[in-house]
Design an enzyme around this catalytic site. Structure first.
Site, mmCIF file in Angstrom:
data_model
loop_
_atom_site.group_PDB
_atom_site.id
_atom_site.type_symbol
_atom_site.label_atom_id
_atom_site.label_comp_id
_atom_site.label_asym_id
_atom_site.label_seq_id
_atom_site.Cartn_x
_atom_site.Cartn_y
_atom_site.Cartn_z
ATOM 1 N N GLY A 241 0.757 -1.243 0.000
ATOM 2 C CA GLY A 241 0.000 0.000 0.000
ATOM 3 C C GLY A 241 0.783 1.284 0.000
ATOM 4 O O GLY A 241 0.207 2.354 -0.212
ATOM 5 N N GLU A 275 4.015 -6.719 1.875
ATOM 6 C CA GLU A 275 3.604 -7.117 0.515
ATOM 7 C C GLU A 275 3.578 -5.913 -0.418
ATOM 8 O O GLU A 275 2.540 -5.589 -0.986
ATOM 9 C CB GLU A 275 2.185 -7.701 0.548
ATOM 10 N N GLY A 277 3.868 -3.672 -3.723
ATOM 11 C CA GLY A 277 3.807 -3.895 -5.167
ATOM 12 C C GLY A 277 4.215 -2.611 -5.865
ATOM 13 O O GLY A 277 5.303 -2.475 -6.414
ATOM 14 N N ARG A 314 -5.288 3.279 -15.934
ATOM 15 C CA ARG A 314 -5.317 4.079 -14.710
ATOM 16 C C ARG A 314 -5.911 5.485 -14.873
ATOM 17 O O ARG A 314 -6.716 5.897 -14.052
ATOM 18 C CB ARG A 314 -3.915 4.165 -14.066
ATOM 19 N N TYR A 318 -9.153 5.611 -12.524
ATOM 20 C CA TYR A 318 -8.983 6.279 -11.226
ATOM 21 C C TYR A 318 -8.747 7.778 -11.392
ATOM 22 O O TYR A 318 -8.340 8.435 -10.431
ATOM 23 C CB TYR A 318 -7.748 5.724 -10.489
ATOM 24 N N CYS A 344 -12.599 4.078 -29.184
ATOM 25 C CA CYS A 344 -13.835 4.868 -29.288
ATOM 26 C C CYS A 344 -14.524 5.032 -27.933
ATOM 27 O O CYS A 344 -15.593 4.479 -27.690
ATOM 28 C CB CYS A 344 -14.768 4.224 -30.294
ATOM 29 N N GLU A 345 -13.857 5.722 -27.031
ATOM 30 C CA GLU A 345 -14.394 6.045 -25.702
ATOM 31 C C GLU A 345 -13.870 7.425 -25.357
ATOM 32 O O GLU A 345 -12.666 7.687 -25.517
ATOM 33 C CB GLU A 345 -13.838 5.099 -24.620
ATOM 34 N N TYR A 373 0.563 -1.771 -12.117
ATOM 35 C CA TYR A 373 -0.829 -1.743 -12.566
ATOM 36 C C TYR A 373 -0.977 -1.094 -13.954
ATOM 37 O O TYR A 373 -1.913 -0.356 -14.210
ATOM 38 C CB TYR A 373 -1.716 -1.043 -11.510
HETATM 39 N N1 LLP Z 1 -1.469 -7.022 -0.717
HETATM 40 C C1 LLP Z 1 -2.778 -7.085 -1.015
HETATM 41 C C2 LLP Z 1 -3.627 -8.004 -0.265
HETATM 42 C C3 LLP Z 1 -3.319 -6.283 -2.036
HETATM 43 O O1 LLP Z 1 -4.604 -6.359 -2.327
HETATM 44 C C4 LLP Z 1 -2.463 -5.397 -2.734
HETATM 45 C C5 LLP Z 1 -2.983 -4.547 -3.820
HETATM 46 C C6 LLP Z 1 -1.101 -5.368 -2.398
HETATM 47 C C7 LLP Z 1 -0.633 -6.186 -1.372
HETATM 48 C C8 LLP Z 1 -0.125 -4.465 -3.080
HETATM 49 O O2 LLP Z 1 -0.458 -3.131 -2.855
HETATM 50 P P1 LLP Z 1 0.513 -1.949 -3.353
HETATM 51 O O3 LLP Z 1 1.767 -1.998 -2.517
HETATM 52 O O4 LLP Z 1 0.796 -2.183 -4.792
HETATM 53 O O5 LLP Z 1 -0.279 -0.726 -3.103
HETATM 54 N N2 LLP Z 1 -5.029 -1.163 -9.664
HETATM 55 C C9 LLP Z 1 -4.848 -0.168 -8.628
HETATM 56 C C10 LLP Z 1 -4.199 -0.745 -7.389
HETATM 57 C C11 LLP Z 1 -4.934 -1.938 -6.815
HETATM 58 C C12 LLP Z 1 -4.259 -2.528 -5.605
HETATM 59 C C13 LLP Z 1 -4.817 -3.853 -5.265
HETATM 60 N N3 LLP Z 1 -4.226 -4.511 -4.143
HETATM 61 C C14 LLP Z 1 -4.076 1.015 -9.210
HETATM 62 O O6 LLP Z 1 -3.753 1.001 -10.401
HETATM 63 O O7 LLP Z 1 -3.815 2.000 -8.506
#
Ligand code: LLP
Length: 422
Positions: A241, A275, A277, A314, A318, A344-345, A373
C-alpha cells in the site's frame, strides 16, 4: 520532477543507458519499458529500511506480473504474494520455492486452495468464516495442515482513491475487527489448520502514513488479546500500500515509512511480512507511444497517440495523474493538449489540459510511472493487440513480452458452423 533512471542526454530521453527512441524504432510503438536498476534499488531501499527487525518482503505479483519482473524480485530475495491461481502458476513457473509464497484473496476457489495445498505454499490468508471452514475441509481431504493467517479489516481510512481503499468496513476485504477474535477461536479449534498469523492490507497508493500507524496499533492490540486467550501468533503481515509520487506532491519514502511504524512493530515478537507492489515497480516503468495526429477543436488541442486506454487503464479508471515526457526535448514552445488514444471512448485519455512541449506526428512520448498496474491491467478492447514489455539493463534492452499478433486475438474463439446453416 525527477525520474530515477530516466534522464535526458543530448535532449533524448534515456532509460538507464538506452535511448528510448532507439527501442521505439526497433520494436515499434506502443511498448512498456522497465529499468532493472530502478527495480533493484527500490527493493534494496525497502529492505534496508527494515533491517532492524526480523522481516520478509513478499512482492505483490499483481502489481506487475511479468515473469522476468517476478523472477528479478525473487532473486533479490523476496517471497511472492499471489492473488489467484494464475499468479500462483506464474510464481511456480519462475521456480519459486512454495515456502516463499503467500496466497491472498477474498474469493479463492476450491481449485485454487487445493493447488496451494498440494504445493505446500507457506501461508494462506483467510478472509471469511466460510473460507476458514473450507480451508480446513480441503486440508483434511488432502491429509494436510494448512498454515493460515486471518486478514482483519481494522476499519481505518487510508485516505486514498475509493476504488483502492480496502481497510474500511464498507469494503469487502478481511474479517471485521469486532469478529476477529471469534474467527481466530474458530480457526484454532480446527484440526487441519495451523493459525500462525494475522494480516491486514488497508489500501493502495497510501501517502498518509498515519493510516498505517492507526491500523497497526489496532492489529498489535489484537495480537495481545489473542495471546491472553492462548492463541499465540508468530507472524504479522501488514500488507502493501505504500504510495509513490505520481505528480509534484512529495510522498514518503520507505525509510519515512519505517521510521513511523517500527516503534509499533517493535511491540510484538512476531516476524513481520510486507507485501509491497507499487512502491517496488511503479517508477521503473514508462509507456512509450507515437503521436499519430494533432488537431484542434477551436481552442482545444488534441494529441492523438497510438497507445490507448486498453494499454493503460489508470487515467480513465482512477482519474490517475501520470507525467508525460517527450522523447526529444528540443523545443521551448509549450501547448496545452488533451492526450488521447484511438479507442472509441471519451475516457480514452492519458492527460487532459496538459501543458507539453509542442509535438508533431511521428514524435514519441513516454507516459511515466506506469510500472505498477499498467500492462497487467491492459486488455484487448477494440481488438487491440497487447503491447511488448521491454526490460533495460544498463546499455542493453531485452524484449520480455512480444507484441500480440492478430492471430493471438482470436486464438480462443472458433466459428461454430452449425449456427450458420439456416
Ligand atoms: N497485498 C494485497 C492483499 C493487495 O490487495 C495489494 C494490492 C497489495 C498487497 C499491493 O499493494 P501496493 O503496494 O501495490 O499498493 N489497480 C490499482 C491498485 C490496486 C491494488 C490492489 N491490491 C491502481 O492502479 O492504482
Amino acid at each position: 520532477m525527477q525520474f530515477e533512471n530516466y534522464n535526458y542526454k543530448n535532449k533524448n530521453l534515456f532509460c538507464e543507458e538506452v535511448n528510448l527512441r532507439e527501442i521505439a524504432l526497433k520494436v515499434g510503438t506502443p511498448f512498456y519499458v522497465y529499468s532493472k536498476k530502478s527495480l533493484k534499488n527500490r527493493y534494496k531501499e525497502f529492505s534496508k529500511s527494515f533491517k532492524s527487525i526480523d522481516h520478509k518482503i513478499f512482492y505483490a505479483v499483481k502489481a506487475n506480473s511479468n515473469l522476468n519482473i517476478i523472477k528479478l524480485f525473487y532473486e533479490f530475495g523476496a517471497g511472492l504474494d499471489v492473488n489467484s491461481g494464475g499468479e500462483l502458476y506464474r510464481a511456480l513457473k519462475i521456480g519459486a520455492n512454495p515456502k516463499n509464497i503467500l496466497f491472498t484473496g477474498v474469493g479463492k476457489t476450491e481449485d485454487e486452495i487445493l493447488t496451494g495445498l498440494r504445493h505446500d505454499i507457506f501461508l494462506f490468508k483467510a478472509e471469511s468464516f466460510q473460507e476458514i471452514e473450507l480451508m480446513n475441509k480441503l486440508a483434511k481431504q488432502e491429509s494436510k495442515k494448512a498454515r493460515i493467517a486471518i486478514r482483519v479489516n481494522p476499519n481505518v481510512d487510508p485516505k486514498t482513491h475509493p476504488y483502492i481503499t480496502t481497510g474500511l468496513y464498507e469494503s469487502k476485504f478481511g474479517i471485521d475487527q469486532a469478529s476477529a477474535i471469534e474467527a481466530f477461536k474458530l480457526a484454532s479449534k480446527l484440526s487441519n489448520l495451523e493459525v500462525i498469523g494475522i494480516d491486514m492490507h488497508i489500501g493502495s497508493q497510501i501517502t498518509d502514513i498515519s493510516a498505517f500507524q492507526e491500523a497497526i496499533e489496532i492489529i498489535v492490540q489484537l495480537i495481545g488479546e489473542l495471546n491472553n486467550i492462548g492463541i499465540n501468533l508468530t507472524h504479522l503481515d501488514i500488507g502493501g500500500g505504500l504510495g509513490v509520487q505520481y505528480n509534484s506532491q512529495s510522498t514518503p519514502s520507505a525509510s519515512d515509512f519505517a521510521n513511523a511504524i517500527l516503534p509499533l512493530l517493535n511491540k510484538t515478537n512476531c516476524k513481520i511480512f510486507f507485501e509491497p507492489g507499487r512502491y517496488l515497480t511503479a517508477d521503473s516503468g514508462a509507456l512509450v507511444s507515437k503521436v499519430l495526429f494533432t488537431k484542434n477543436h477551436r481552442d482545444k488541442k488534441f494529441l492523438i497517440v497510438d497507445a490507448a486506454v486498453n494499454d493503460l487503464l489508470r487515467p480513465a479508471f482512477y482519474k490517475a495523474y501520470h507525467h508525460i515526457l517527450p522523447l526529444k526535448d528540443e523545443t521551448s514552445k509549450k501547448i496545452t493538449y488533451d492526450i488521447v488514444g484511438p479507442v472509441c471512448e471519451t475516457g480514452d485519455f492519458f492527460a487532459l489540459d496538459r501543458e507539453m512541449n509542442e509535438l508533431h506526428p511521428n514524435d514519441f512520448i513516454a507516459v511515466m510511472s506506469v510500472g505498477a498496474y499498467g500492462y497487467c491491467m491492459s486488455s484487448n478492447y477494440n481488438s487491440r493487440r497487447r503491447v511488448p514489455e521491454i526490460i533495460v539493463d544498463k546499455d542493453k534492452f531485452y524484449i520480455a513480452t512480444i507484441r500480440e499478433s492478430f492471430e493471438d486475438l482470436i486464438k480462443n474463439e472458433k466459428i461454430i458452423d452449425e449456427l450458420f446453416v439456416n
